[in-house]
Scaffold this motif. Sequence first.
Motif, mmCIF file in Angstrom:
data_model
loop_
_atom_site.group_PDB
_atom_site.id
_atom_site.type_symbol
_atom_site.label_atom_id
_atom_site.label_comp_id
_atom_site.label_asym_id
_atom_site.label_seq_id
_atom_site.Cartn_x
_atom_site.Cartn_y
_atom_site.Cartn_z
ATOM 1 N N GLN A 34 7.870 -3.783 -13.242
ATOM 2 C CA GLN A 34 8.142 -3.730 -11.812
ATOM 3 C C GLN A 34 9.426 -2.986 -11.468
ATOM 4 O O GLN A 34 9.651 -2.647 -10.295
ATOM 5 N N PRO A 39 7.716 0.257 -3.575
ATOM 6 C CA PRO A 39 6.946 -0.336 -2.479
ATOM 7 C C PRO A 39 6.658 0.640 -1.343
ATOM 8 O O PRO A 39 5.813 0.353 -0.492
ATOM 9 N N GLN A 71 2.015 -15.296 -6.757
ATOM 10 C CA GLN A 71 2.540 -14.840 -5.465
ATOM 11 C C GLN A 71 3.095 -13.420 -5.555
ATOM 12 O O GLN A 71 2.924 -12.618 -4.632
ATOM 13 N N ASP A 72 3.754 -13.106 -6.663
ATOM 14 C CA ASP A 72 4.232 -11.741 -6.862
ATOM 15 C C ASP A 72 3.050 -10.773 -6.914
ATOM 16 O O ASP A 72 3.098 -9.681 -6.333
ATOM 17 N N ILE A 74 0.053 -11.138 -5.590
ATOM 18 C CA ILE A 74 -0.542 -11.007 -4.260
ATOM 19 C C ILE A 74 0.250 -10.027 -3.407
ATOM 20 O O ILE A 74 -0.312 -9.183 -2.694
ATOM 21 N N SER A 75 1.577 -10.119 -3.476
ATOM 22 C CA SER A 75 2.437 -9.213 -2.716
ATOM 23 C C SER A 75 2.235 -7.763 -3.156
ATOM 24 O O SER A 75 2.168 -6.850 -2.321
ATOM 25 N N GLU A 78 -1.125 -6.503 -1.842
ATOM 26 C CA GLU A 78 -1.069 -6.231 -0.396
ATOM 27 C C GLU A 78 -0.321 -4.936 -0.094
ATOM 28 O O GLU A 78 -0.750 -4.135 0.744
ATOM 29 N N THR A 79 0.786 -4.736 -0.802
ATOM 30 C CA THR A 79 1.573 -3.525 -0.575
ATOM 31 C C THR A 79 0.813 -2.284 -1.012
ATOM 32 O O THR A 79 0.724 -1.288 -0.267
ATOM 33 N N THR A 152 -7.347 -13.373 -5.885
ATOM 34 C CA THR A 152 -7.055 -13.772 -4.506
ATOM 35 C C THR A 152 -8.253 -14.333 -3.747
ATOM 36 O O THR A 152 -8.073 -15.072 -2.771
#
Length: 390
Positions: A34, A39, A71-72, A74-75, A78-79, A152
């Motif tokens: 990462q 982003p 959660q990371d 999913i973010s 989405e991005t 998800t």
Amino acid sequence: MTFKTSYLASALLLLAARASAQTANAEAAFATLQEWYDPVTGLWNTAGWWNGANAMTVIAELAAVDASIVQDAISIFETTFSVAPSVNPSNGVEKSVGTNGLIQTTYPAGWPNNTISKRAIQDSTDPTVWLDGANDDAEWWGLAWVAAYDVTGNETYLNLAEGIFNEIAAGWGTNCGNGGIYWETTNHYVNAIASELFISLAAHLANRVPANAATYTAWAEEAWNWFASTGMINANGTINDGLTTDCVNNGQPVWSYNQGVILGGLTELNKISPNESYIESANSIAQAAIAALADSNYVIHDYACEPSDCEPNGTQFKGIFMRNLLLLQRASPNDLYSKVIEACAASIWANDRDTTTGELGVNWAGPFVGGDATTQSSAMGALVAAISVE
């Protein structure tokens, strides 16, 4: 407590400890990966368009077995979903086969940073904004969105994967033996990876879209029957890169990802349409691939390009093999597959890692000679596979 009960309890504790250690290693590899993530573009710096799909897929695979990073993940999904189409290289991508038989991918000058301000905001639900002129690239994104859906349950991701598949399926049937998928939309190279990905994406969708399961199953079955008859599977049981213009095996190198994708495709196909021959074929290819690509310590190599000539695509290949070998292992357990997965993960961590930066390299047997987002996400695939292997 009886001896048998005590032994079982000890064995379970050892398995739990091993899985915990493997999870910690995979989490560390994820954190390093990462550091390359942007982003603004939704992609990983130092990696190409199709590599980004594979980076996202391995993150989804980790999230599927490690709740702490969900959660990371999913973010990230989405991005990437929201912004990556704005930097799609579109038809500016060009592919060729180098002198060593390795794919050479060329992107437009300055990509991706020079495209952000030049391209209007894209509708990410439109499958065409994920296509770049290379059919295999689009199929990688299709599988990536299936993986994101698995984590998800987001139907938007699954619908996108369906749309991508339908775009690629429109190109079926005009090639060698009235089947197969062209490598790129602008040329007539019928190659293994594009056709294997078509089988795998169809089979993955068949298992996740009940309303269209029959259609996707039929596609996967037709594509596999065609593939098995082309001669791309050679006399040694491994898969070469594609077919000549005369529709015969072109003898190009036996790349690990060509051996891997079909394993996952056949395993998924067998789930929806059980047929003993699918698993038999997958096992035959897997064992031939290991015989061809593993060293004496069971570590997998792409010998045709390692250690210094695998950029920009070959650096991604082996993680794809590991991902799909794990799928086969779950469906058809084999001590050999476990040994390979565990050996690769152990060797990466011991011999192919910069302990200061956390970067992982291309030659899993070592020594470490430098890494980027492609080598990181590929090696991470072996670390993630090792968490679940039995």
